[in-house]
Design a protein around this motif. Structure first.
Motif, PDB file in Angstrom:
ATOM      1  N   PHE A 451       0.836  -1.198   0.000  1.00  0.00           N
ATOM      2  CA  PHE A 451       0.000   0.000   0.000  1.00  0.00           C
ATOM      3  C   PHE A 451       0.876   1.254   0.000  1.00  0.00           C
ATOM      4  CE2 PHE A 451      -2.717   3.046   2.585  1.00  0.00           C
ATOM      5  CZ  PHE A 451      -3.480   3.439   1.499  1.00  0.00           C
ATOM      6  N   THR A 452       2.002   1.199   0.724  1.00  0.00           N
ATOM      7  CA  THR A 452       2.940   2.323   0.720  1.00  0.00           C
ATOM      8  C   THR A 452       3.530   2.527  -0.666  1.00  0.00           C
ATOM      9  OG1 THR A 452       3.491   1.876   3.037  1.00  0.00           O
ATOM     10  CG2 THR A 452       5.035   3.251   1.789  1.00  0.00           C
ATOM     11  N   VAL A 453       3.924   1.434  -1.320  1.00  0.00           N
ATOM     12  CA  VAL A 453       4.446   1.536  -2.683  1.00  0.00           C
ATOM     13  C   VAL A 453       3.373   2.058  -3.633  1.00  0.00           C
ATOM     14  CG1 VAL A 453       5.230   0.159  -4.661  1.00  0.00           C
ATOM     15  CG2 VAL A 453       6.258  -0.189  -2.410  1.00  0.00           C
ATOM     16  N   GLY A 454       2.138   1.541  -3.483  1.00  0.00           N
ATOM     17  CA  GLY A 454       1.051   2.021  -4.325  1.00  0.00           C
ATOM     18  C   GLY A 454       0.772   3.497  -4.127  1.00  0.00           C
ATOM     19  N   THR A 455       0.847   3.945  -2.881  1.00  0.00           N
ATOM     20  CA  THR A 455       0.651   5.372  -2.589  1.00  0.00           C
ATOM     21  C   THR A 455       1.769   6.204  -3.214  1.00  0.00           C
ATOM     22  OG1 THR A 455      -0.413   4.799  -0.490  1.00  0.00           O
ATOM     23  CG2 THR A 455       0.363   7.058  -0.738  1.00  0.00           C
ATOM     24  N   ALA A 456       2.998   5.713  -3.122  1.00  0.00           N
ATOM     25  CA  ALA A 456       4.134   6.412  -3.730  1.00  0.00           C
ATOM     26  C   ALA A 456       3.986   6.489  -5.246  1.00  0.00           C
ATOM     27  CB  ALA A 456       5.438   5.704  -3.360  1.00  0.00           C
ATOM     28  N   ALA A 457       3.481   5.410  -5.842  1.00  0.00           N
ATOM     29  CA  ALA A 457       3.339   5.360  -7.297  1.00  0.00           C
ATOM     30  C   ALA A 457       2.281   6.340  -7.800  1.00  0.00           C
ATOM     31  CB  ALA A 457       2.979   3.943  -7.732  1.00  0.00           C
ATOM     32  N   GLN A 458       1.336   6.692  -6.940  1.00  0.00           N
ATOM     33  CA  GLN A 458       0.253   7.587  -7.364  1.00  0.00           C
ATOM     34  C   GLN A 458       0.513   9.051  -7.015  1.00  0.00           C
ATOM     35  OE1 GLN A 458      -3.846   5.593  -6.791  1.00  0.00           O
ATOM     36  NE2 GLN A 458      -2.451   4.290  -5.603  1.00  0.00           N
ATOM     37  N   ARG A 459       1.692   9.348  -6.495  1.00  0.00           N
ATOM     38  CA  ARG A 459       2.063  10.739  -6.242  1.00  0.00           C
ATOM     39  C   ARG A 459       2.578  11.383  -7.524  1.00  0.00           C
ATOM     40  NH1 ARG A 459       3.058  12.807  -1.257  1.00  0.00           N
ATOM     41  NH2 ARG A 459       4.797  14.036  -2.086  1.00  0.00           N
ATOM     42  N   ASP A 460       2.215  12.590  -7.782  1.00  0.00           N
ATOM     43  CA  ASP A 460       2.710  13.418  -8.882  1.00  0.00           C
ATOM     44  C   ASP A 460       3.304  12.618 -10.042  1.00  0.00           C
ATOM     45  OD1 ASP A 460       1.872  15.535  -7.366  1.00  0.00           O
ATOM     46  OD2 ASP A 460       3.830  15.915  -6.495  1.00  0.00           O
ATOM     47  N   SER A 461       4.636  12.500 -10.065  1.00  0.00           N
ATOM     48  CA  SER A 461       5.312  11.846 -11.198  1.00  0.00           C
ATOM     49  C   SER A 461       5.581  10.371 -10.951  1.00  0.00           C
ATOM     50  CB  SER A 461       6.629  12.573 -11.498  1.00  0.00           C
ATOM     51  OG  SER A 461       6.396  13.934 -11.813  1.00  0.00           O
ATOM     52  N   GLY A 462       4.966   9.782  -9.953  1.00  0.00           N
ATOM     53  CA  GLY A 462       5.160   8.373  -9.680  1.00  0.00           C
ATOM     54  C   GLY A 462       6.464   8.099  -8.957  1.00  0.00           C
ATOM     55  N   ILE A 463       6.851   6.823  -8.926  1.00  0.00           N
ATOM     56  CA  ILE A 463       8.097   6.426  -8.266  1.00  0.00           C
ATOM     57  C   ILE A 463       9.254   6.693  -9.219  1.00  0.00           C
ATOM     58  CG2 ILE A 463       9.376   4.509  -7.251  1.00  0.00           C
ATOM     59  CD1 ILE A 463       6.676   3.196  -6.618  1.00  0.00           C
ATOM     60  N   PRO A 464      10.186   7.573  -8.870  1.00  0.00           N
ATOM     61  CA  PRO A 464      11.275   7.923  -9.786  1.00  0.00           C
ATOM     62  C   PRO A 464      12.061   6.704 -10.251  1.00  0.00           C
ATOM     63  CG  PRO A 464      11.234   9.439  -7.929  1.00  0.00           C
ATOM     64  CD  PRO A 464      10.260   8.332  -7.614  1.00  0.00           C
ATOM     65  N   GLY A 465      12.212   6.596 -11.553  1.00  0.00           N
ATOM     66  CA  GLY A 465      13.047   5.546 -12.126  1.00  0.00           C
ATOM     67  C   GLY A 465      12.447   4.163 -12.153  1.00  0.00           C
ATOM     68  N   ALA A 466      11.278   3.948 -11.547  1.00  0.00           N
ATOM     69  CA  ALA A 466      10.724   2.590 -11.435  1.00  0.00           C
ATOM     70  C   ALA A 466      10.288   2.074 -12.800  1.00  0.00           C
ATOM     71  CB  ALA A 466       9.547   2.580 -10.468  1.00  0.00           C
ATOM     72  N   ASP A 467      10.778   0.881 -13.140  1.00  0.00           N
ATOM     73  CA  ASP A 467      10.368   0.203 -14.370  1.00  0.00           C
ATOM     74  C   ASP A 467       9.308  -0.846 -14.088  1.00  0.00           C
ATOM     75  OD1 ASP A 467      12.441   1.291 -16.361  1.00  0.00           O
ATOM     76  OD2 ASP A 467      13.708   0.577 -14.730  1.00  0.00           O
ATOM     77  N   ASP A 468       9.444  -1.519 -12.947  1.00  0.00           N
ATOM     78  CA  ASP A 468       8.508  -2.572 -12.564  1.00  0.00           C
ATOM     79  C   ASP A 468       8.089  -2.387 -11.104  1.00  0.00           C
ATOM     80  OD1 ASP A 468       8.572  -4.102 -15.029  1.00  0.00           O
ATOM     81  OD2 ASP A 468      10.601  -4.699 -14.460  1.00  0.00           O
ATOM     82  N   ILE A 469       6.887  -2.866 -10.792  1.00  0.00           N
ATOM     83  CA  ILE A 469       6.376  -2.853  -9.419  1.00  0.00           C
ATOM     84  C   ILE A 469       5.890  -4.248  -9.077  1.00  0.00           C
ATOM     85  CG2 ILE A 469       4.552  -1.976  -7.909  1.00  0.00           C
ATOM     86  CD1 ILE A 469       4.685   0.674  -9.404  1.00  0.00           C
ATOM     87  N   ILE A 470       6.333  -4.742  -7.906  1.00  0.00           N
ATOM     88  CA  ILE A 470       5.899  -6.058  -7.423  1.00  0.00           C
ATOM     89  C   ILE A 470       5.107  -5.863  -6.134  1.00  0.00           C
ATOM     90  CG2 ILE A 470       6.615  -8.336  -6.650  1.00  0.00           C
ATOM     91  CD1 ILE A 470       9.192  -8.007  -8.209  1.00  0.00           C
ATOM     92  N   LEU A 471       3.900  -6.437  -6.089  1.00  0.00           N
ATOM     93  CA  LEU A 471       3.033  -6.346  -4.915  1.00  0.00           C
ATOM     94  C   LEU A 471       2.842  -7.748  -4.353  1.00  0.00           C
ATOM     95  CD1 LEU A 471       0.354  -4.024  -6.581  1.00  0.00           C
ATOM     96  CD2 LEU A 471       2.338  -3.307  -5.220  1.00  0.00           C
ATOM     97  N   LEU A 472       3.200  -7.941  -3.096  1.00  0.00           N
ATOM     98  CA  LEU A 472       3.159  -9.266  -2.471  1.00  0.00           C
ATOM     99  C   LEU A 472       2.276  -9.248  -1.228  1.00  0.00           C
ATOM    100  CD1 LEU A 472       7.002  -9.872  -2.679  1.00  0.00           C
ATOM    101  CD2 LEU A 472       5.286 -11.001  -4.108  1.00  0.00           C
ATOM    102  N   GLY A 473       1.376 -10.226  -1.119  1.00  0.00           N
ATOM    103  CA  GLY A 473       0.513 -10.309   0.064  1.00  0.00           C
ATOM    104  C   GLY A 473      -0.188  -8.998   0.330  1.00  0.00           C
ATOM    105  N   SER A 474      -0.773  -8.425  -0.708  1.00  0.00           N
ATOM    106  CA  SER A 474      -1.277  -7.051  -0.614  1.00  0.00           C
ATOM    107  C   SER A 474      -2.719  -6.953  -0.137  1.00  0.00           C
ATOM    108  CB  SER A 474      -1.167  -6.373  -1.981  1.00  0.00           C
ATOM    109  OG  SER A 474      -1.688  -5.061  -1.936  1.00  0.00           O
ATOM    110  N   PRO A 475      -3.013  -6.014   0.767  1.00  0.00           N
ATOM    111  CA  PRO A 475      -4.386  -5.714   1.175  1.00  0.00           C
ATOM    112  C   PRO A 475      -5.013  -4.628   0.298  1.00  0.00           C
ATOM    113  CG  PRO A 475      -2.890  -4.518   2.581  1.00  0.00           C
ATOM    114  CD  PRO A 475      -2.037  -5.291   1.617  1.00  0.00           C
ATOM    115  N   GLY A 476      -4.387  -4.353  -0.855  1.00  0.00           N
ATOM    116  CA  GLY A 476      -4.826  -3.276  -1.733  1.00  0.00           C
ATOM    117  C   GLY A 476      -3.824  -2.149  -1.757  1.00  0.00           C
ATOM    118  N   VAL A 477      -3.858  -1.362  -2.830  1.00  0.00           N
ATOM    119  CA  VAL A 477      -2.850  -0.298  -3.008  1.00  0.00           C
ATOM    120  C   VAL A 477      -3.476   1.084  -3.175  1.00  0.00           C
ATOM    121  CG1 VAL A 477      -1.144  -1.867  -3.965  1.00  0.00           C
ATOM    122  CG2 VAL A 477      -2.742  -0.715  -5.510  1.00  0.00           C
ATOM    123  N   GLY A 478      -4.774   1.190  -2.880  1.00  0.00           N
ATOM    124  CA  GLY A 478      -5.424   2.490  -3.013  1.00  0.00           C
ATOM    125  C   GLY A 478      -5.738   2.852  -4.444  1.00  0.00           C
ATOM    126  N   ALA A 479      -5.799   1.849  -5.323  1.00  0.00           N
ATOM    127  CA  ALA A 479      -6.114   2.086  -6.732  1.00  0.00           C
ATOM    128  C   ALA A 479      -7.020   0.977  -7.233  1.00  0.00           C
ATOM    129  CB  ALA A 479      -4.838   2.147  -7.563  1.00  0.00           C
TER     130      ALA A 479
END
Length: 607
Positions: A451-479
């Motif tokens: 959820f923290t990564v998902g929140t970071a990804a949805q800020r302004d310009s997203g996660i700087p430099g990120a090419d891929d995102i892996i979500l494990l055992g997730s309760p949701g990412v706010g999207a």
């Protein structure tokens, strides 16, 4: 600097601050030589003697060599502190001298004369009246004093009878008076500033004196902590003024690379806490700074006491133990701190030289403690080891740079919203320091960390430099859709074990009907007890289920894990994604994505 006499503006003007830097260079040579000698004693003498000799005389020789090593360590540290103190003195006096020089130049350009006591004489000026005439010369007092700088109105050739109607109680002053007084005040401020600097650094240098014939014991070595704190307090202005006010990772990186080796060493020795956690500082330097800071932080916690301090102490000691042990993948300590639930950022493999770099955000229940040092860091090491099977130029980071919620019943959005900017800054720093033009960066979030990564990804310009995102055992990412994470749906990967209760955690509205399990153990307890389960509408605690068809990410195969009730697995399925001994399929899939080989993963049907 000014022992036995008062500092005057003339002495400040004629001062040569570079002489203090030259002296600092000499102490730098002493420090470097002592460090080299200590290394020679430890590696070339003590280690070999321990490996080859078992006798009583050998043990006695090793004890003497240890004492010699302590002596060299003490000389290295104290000489470095003297060097930093002298460099700080030079830098701060240079600033004060510069302020004085500017004031003197302004006085000369206006035709003013600076007197030995700091007063400033100024010339007469024409009166700005219809009668004309002149305004008399005067003197602006120095030292911050104020005098009566008004002048009589001079109207030559006119008698009092005619000029009386023109007089006022406060005749217009010579305009040069205010200018002269401002310059006199600037001169006084520069001298006062230099005096304060001189006094402050003199006290610090006096504290660094050692008695003749000193026997350097363990207690003496511990005193270097106090000496370091003294120098840090003294040179704080010098050190902190050097850091750019714009704290973007790119600005920090440009500043750091512009420093000389000696300037960098000043920060490493005296202010490791300032450097070790700055995004944009190269990994080797952050690691060196944090290794300097680690024993100081441990010492602080040992003195505090209390349950919180003990937990963090266990975590830091565990990290220290790992750093001192041989490792199949080199470790880099990129951040430590005791704020909140504790901070620790550890890399396995050099993030600056590796082509592929991942940064994993742990989640629910994670804090700086013994479990973090043993279990959470092992996940990072395993990720790096397995990623290197697919591309040797791979590094994996464990990022605990925020406070994760410690239980599900307090699992809200606040921690993720506070952690997301810090995570993005860290990722931006990886981009700034990586040697490759276009490195492959992977953001990994597990549990609440997703959820923290998902929140970071949805800020302004997203996660700087990120090419891929892996979500494990997730309760949701706010999207609701994978596209919202900014890397394209085909670059969002999800691992969700069938028996992982966190991936079945229903939305808040559904939790209202949680039954007895919810009342006794919160939402997760209700899921485990079977009182509460996702209603198959794809809505989880923080939005759409990332493993669902509706979300649209690429789900990869992981082991089901033991059932929380029938197999007494409880939350085991939630914790084995990274563990090759329990879920090799998941570990390999994660590692392939990290290594840039996502086309080789084993995919799973979405829910």
């Amino acid at each position: 600097m000014t022992t036995g006499s008062l500092l005057t503006w003339q002495r400040l003007r004629d001062l040569k601050p570079s002489e203090f830097e030259d002296a600092g260079d000499g102490w730098h040579e002493v420090s470097a030589r002592a460090e080299a000698d200590r290394d020679a004693v430890d590696r070339a003498m003590t280690a070999k003697l321990r490996e080859t000799q078992e006798s009583e005389s050998a043990r006695a020789a090793i004890a003497r060599l240890r004492r010699l090593s302590r002596n060299y360590q003490y000389v290295h540290t104290e000489a470095a502190l003297i060097r930093t103190t002298l460099n700080g003195l030079s830098a701060e006096l240079t600033r004060a001298q510069g302020e004085l020089t500017e004031a003197l130049e302004d006085a000369a350009s206006l035709g003013f004369t600076v007197q030995p006591d700091g007063a400033v004489n100024y010339p007469p000026a024409e009166a700005d009246t219809y009668l004309g005439g002149g305004l008399g010369a005067g003197r602006a007092p120095g030292g911050g004093a104020r005098g009566n700088a008004t002048q009589a109105l001079q109207l030559p050739g006119l008698t009092d009878e005619y000029t009386a109607p023109l007089r006022t109680d406060a005749p217009a002053p010579n305009p040069n008076a205010a200018k002269a007084q401002a310059i006199a005040d600037r001169i006084a401020r520069a001298v006062r500033s230099a005096t304060e600097i001189d006094d402050r650094y003199t006290r610090a240098l006096n504290n660094l004196k050692a008695a003749k014939g000193l026997d350097v014991t363990e207690a003496t070595l511990s005193d270097t902590t106090r000496d370091t704190a003294t120098v840090r307090e003294t040179a704080e202005r010098y050190l902190e003024r050097g850091i750019p006010s714009e704290r973007s990772p790119q600005a920090i990186h440009a500043w750091w690379t512009s420093l000389t080796e000696e300037q960098r060493n000043d920060y490493m020795e005296v202010a490791p806490d300032l450097i070790g956690n700055l995004d944009g500082i190269p990994s080797l330097s952050r690691d060196e700074a944090n290794r300097h800071y680690l024993p100081l932080l441990i010492d602080q916690l040992e003195k505090q006491g209390g349950e919180d301090a003990r937990a963090k102490l266990e975590g830091l000691r565990g990290i220290e133990k790992r750093l001192n042990e041989p490792s199949r993948v080199p470790m880099f300590l990129l951040g430590i701190g005791t704020e909140g639930n504790g901070r620790a950022i550890v890399a396995f493999g050099n993030p600056d030289t590796s082509r592929n770099v991942s940064a994993y955000v742990p989640g629910l229940g994670t804090k700086l403690d013994g479990e973090f040092a043993e279990g959470t860091l092992q996940r990072g090491q395993d990720t790096a080891l397995y990623a290197r099977k697919y591309d040797k130029s791979s590094a994996a980071i464990v990022w605990l740079g925020y406070d994760a919620p410690q239980s599900a019943d307090v699992m809200g959005e606040g921690d993720a919203k506070r952690g997301a900017p810090a995570y993005n800054s860290f990722m931006d720093g990886l981009v700034a320091t990586n040697d490759h033009r276009d490195p492959h960066l992977t953001a990994i979030g597990h549990s609440y960390g997703s959820f923290t990564v998902g929140t970071a990804a949805q800020r302004d310009s997203g996660i700087p430099g990120a090419d891929d995102i892996i979500l494990l055992g997730s309760p949701g990412v706010g999207a609701d859709r994978a596209e919202a994470l900014g890397v394209g749906r085909s670059h969002v990967f999800v691992g969700a074990a069938e028996n992982d209760p966190v991936t079945r955690l229903p939305s808040g509205q559904q939790s209202v009907a949680g039954g007895a399990g919810y009342l006794l153990a919160g939402p997760l307890g209700a899921v485990v007890a079977g009182d509460l389960a996702d209603q198959h509408d794809d809505d989880l605690w923080f939005g759409k289920d990332p493993a669902s068809e509706a979300f649209g990410a690429r789900r990869f195969r992981v082991g089901d894990g033991p059932h929380p009730v029938t197999e007494l697995g409880l939350f085991e399925a939630h914790s084995q994604y990274f563990t090759p001994g329990k879920d090799l399929v998941s570990t390999n899939n994660i590692s392939k994505i990290v290594a840039g080989k996502s086309d080789e993963i084993v995919e799973e049907v979405r829910r």
